[in-house]
Design an enzyme around this catalytic site. Structure first.
Site, PDB file in Angstrom:
ATOM      1  CB  THR A  14      -0.879   0.004   1.271  1.00 61.66           C
ATOM      2  OG1 THR A  14      -1.582  -1.223   1.305  1.00 61.66           O
ATOM      3  CG2 THR A  14      -1.848   1.142   1.294  1.00 61.66           C
ATOM      4  CB  VAL A 134       5.693   8.009  14.749  1.00 62.43           C
ATOM      5  CG1 VAL A 134       4.910   8.373  16.001  1.00 62.43           C
ATOM      6  CG2 VAL A 134       6.954   7.251  15.124  1.00 62.43           C
ATOM      7  N   GLY A 136       1.344   7.689  11.091  1.00 64.69           N
ATOM      8  CA  GLY A 136       1.024   7.842   9.658  1.00 64.69           C
ATOM      9  C   GLY A 136       1.298   9.220   9.111  1.00 64.69           C
ATOM     10  N   GLY A 189     -10.119  -5.568   7.194  1.00 66.37           N
ATOM     11  CA  GLY A 189      -8.695  -5.536   6.837  1.00 66.37           C
ATOM     12  C   GLY A 189      -7.890  -4.559   7.674  1.00 66.37           C
ATOM     13  CD  GLU A 192      -0.029  -3.838  11.367  1.00 70.44           C
ATOM     14  OE1 GLU A 192       0.718  -4.478  10.610  1.00 70.44           O
ATOM     15  OE2 GLU A 192      -0.202  -2.605  11.269  1.00 70.44           O
ATOM     16  CE  LYS A 207       2.281   3.182  14.642  1.00 70.01           C
ATOM     17  NZ  LYS A 207       0.847   2.968  14.424  1.00 70.01           N
ATOM     18  N   GLY A 304      -2.748   4.009   6.098  1.00 70.59           N
ATOM     19  CA  GLY A 304      -3.371   4.148   4.776  1.00 70.59           C
ATOM     20  C   GLY A 304      -2.393   4.675   3.753  1.00 70.59           C
TER      21      GLY A 304
HETATM   22  N1  HSE Z   1      -1.908  -1.014  12.448  1.00 71.36           N
HETATM   23  C1  HSE Z   1      -1.627   0.345  12.685  1.00 71.36           C
HETATM   24  C2  HSE Z   1      -2.896   1.045  13.122  1.00 71.36           C
HETATM   25  C3  HSE Z   1      -1.034   1.080  11.514  1.00 71.36           C
HETATM   26  O1  HSE Z   1      -3.955   0.427  13.213  1.00 71.36           O
HETATM   27  O2  HSE Z   1      -2.839   2.224  13.418  1.00 71.36           O
HETATM   28  C4  HSE Z   1       0.395   0.713  11.304  1.00 71.36           C
HETATM   29  O3  HSE Z   1       1.196   1.079  12.357  1.00 71.36           O
END
Ligand code: HSE
Length: 428
Positions: A14, A134, A136, A189, A192, A207, A304
């Site tokens: 992605t 960290v 996104g 989805g 992880e 993070k 994302g």
């Molecule tokens: N799985 C994480 C979340 C995103 O749900 O925020 C990747 O670190």
């Protein structure tokens, strides 16, 4: 125009595809902002044949990301493969050994090997940038290392796992139990491949450990985090907390105390009307408190394609401009050894205790709290069911140790039914 910055892109999931899209869609704008073109010369991923919905024919292909990192036509490695061992680590090390900067979204890699990698990078005269690792799309690394560099940081807090926030929000909105919402999240989805990374608090702790290092000038200390996931949170707790004016969040908190660095990632209550309390769905929020700036709040998508690729590109453009801040804000060799202090700071607590419906039951528990030095601030008793009576207590500030002592003593009486719940109320 100066020579282009040439990227080797490792990982075509992605985020990798998002990076290609941004570079293709905004080539001219990016070249203006960076002062030079930014191009991808070579790519690497596990499966060369998979249809990724994008034309990859213009890029050289490498099966091995280490070979990608070493290519003469690659100036920097962008690592968006994930995983903290194996290929991601090997490719990162190969790039640094070749004197090339690395941009990564890999929080696990840096949480485990950040110090060694930062020292390797800086010895080679290069750097590692990890904005995408960290929260996104939220530019929290840049905020801490640059915009807030003049502040002594007092506390960093955040909701940094969107999946957990989605699950907790959905449990509240729909009144659905954890197990059912967990399955919904899986079907959507969101989880992880190893869901415990999300719901066990591990991903968010990775993070937090990186933010702590920058904020407090200490070596990354993932192992020093007091970590508890959201699996034990019930709809009942969420609703009862709501009745008392709070929401439950998986909240990361890092602060320097007299005893050392306190880092925790635990379900906490926060006031419903606070920015953290109002954060719903899969969104992330990071709150920073500095001595000069006061409190600032950053909010945005924590995962994302677009948001994560946006963070990657911010780092890539900085490198193209020649901006090379130390990996964790100060030279890696100057980062202090971390002394971890487990929950040293006192706070208010939410306690949910089921009592047998007998005269004197509440008094017995209140005495145990008092004996442990825990003072009651507010209390509420709910209707009795099946012979027992749920009692909610909000305490004045108490340390975790005192609360654990009080809970153990309460359990040892003959008036407590089942396991009491104790959740910290964070002062936000
Ligand atoms: N799985 C994480 C979340 C995103 O749900 O925020 C990747 O670190």
């Amino acid at each position: 125009m100066p020579a282009p910055l040439r990227i080797g892109l490792a990982g075509l999931g992605t985020v990798g595809i998002g990076v290609i899209e941004i570079i293709q869609n905004h080539a001219e704008m990016i070249a203006m902002r960076a002062g030079r073109p930014i191009i991808i010369t070579a790519i690497s991923a596990r499966d060369p044949k998979r249809d990724r919905g994008i034309d990859l024919s213009g890029f050289a292909w490498e099966d091995d990301p280490v070979a990608l990192a070493r290519r003469d036509d690659v100036d920097i490695l962008v690592e968006v493969m994930g995983g903290h061992e194996g290929a991601a680590r090997a490719a990162t090390e190969a790039a640094l050994e070749a004197g090339k900067d690395v941009v990564t979204a890999n929080k696990a890699l840096l949480a485990h090997y950040g110090q060694a990698l930062a020292e390797k990078a800086e010895a080679a005269g290069c750097t590692i940038r990890f904005e995408a690792a960290v929260a996104g799309g939220i530019p929290i690394i840049k905020s801490l290392t640059e915009g807030l560099a003049g502040n002594s940081i007092r506390r960093v807090m955040g909701v940094m796992n969107g999946t957990c926030n989605y699950i907790l929000t959905r449990m509240e909105d729909a009144g659905l139990p954890y197990e059912m919402v967990f399955e919904e999240a899986r079907a959507l989805g969101y989880l992880e491949a190893d869901p415990n990374l999300d719901v066990g608090g591990i991903d968010a702790s990775h993070k937090l450990s990186l933010l702590s290092s920058i904020a407090f000038g200490t070596k990354v200390a993932f192992d020093g985090i007091e970590m508890e996931g959201i699996g034990a949170i019930s709809v009942d707790d969420i609703q009862r907390a709501g009745d008392m004016g709070y929401r439950i969040k998986l909240l990361g908190v890092a602060q320097m105390t007299g005893r050392g660095l306190e880092q925790r990632m635990t379900p906490c209550l926060v006031p419903q009307d606070s920015p953290l309390g109002q954060l719903s769905g899969g969104t992330n929020m990071v709150v920073v408190e500095g001595d000069a700036v006061g409190q600032i709040v950053l909010r945005g998508a924590g995962a994302g394609r677009g948001p994560t690729a946006s963070a990657v590109m911010g780092d890539v453009i900085d490198l193209a401009r020649g901006i090379r801040t130390p990996v964790f804000g100060i030279p890696a060799t100057k980062l202090a050894e971390t002394v971890s202090a487990h929950s040293a700071a006192p706070s208010a607590w939410y306690l949910r205790i089921r009592l047998v419906d007998k005269p004197g039951a509440l008094a017995k528990v209140a005495t145990k709290l008092g004996d442990a030095g825990v003072s009651i601030n507010r209390m509420r008793q709910y209707g009795h069911s099946d012979g027992d009576a749920p009692v909610l207590i909000v305490t004045h500030k108490a340390t975790r140790d005192d609360i654990l002592t009080a809970m153990a003593a309460a359990r040892a009486t003959n008036v407590v039914v089942g396991e009491p719940v104790a959740l910290r109320i964070e002062d936000v």
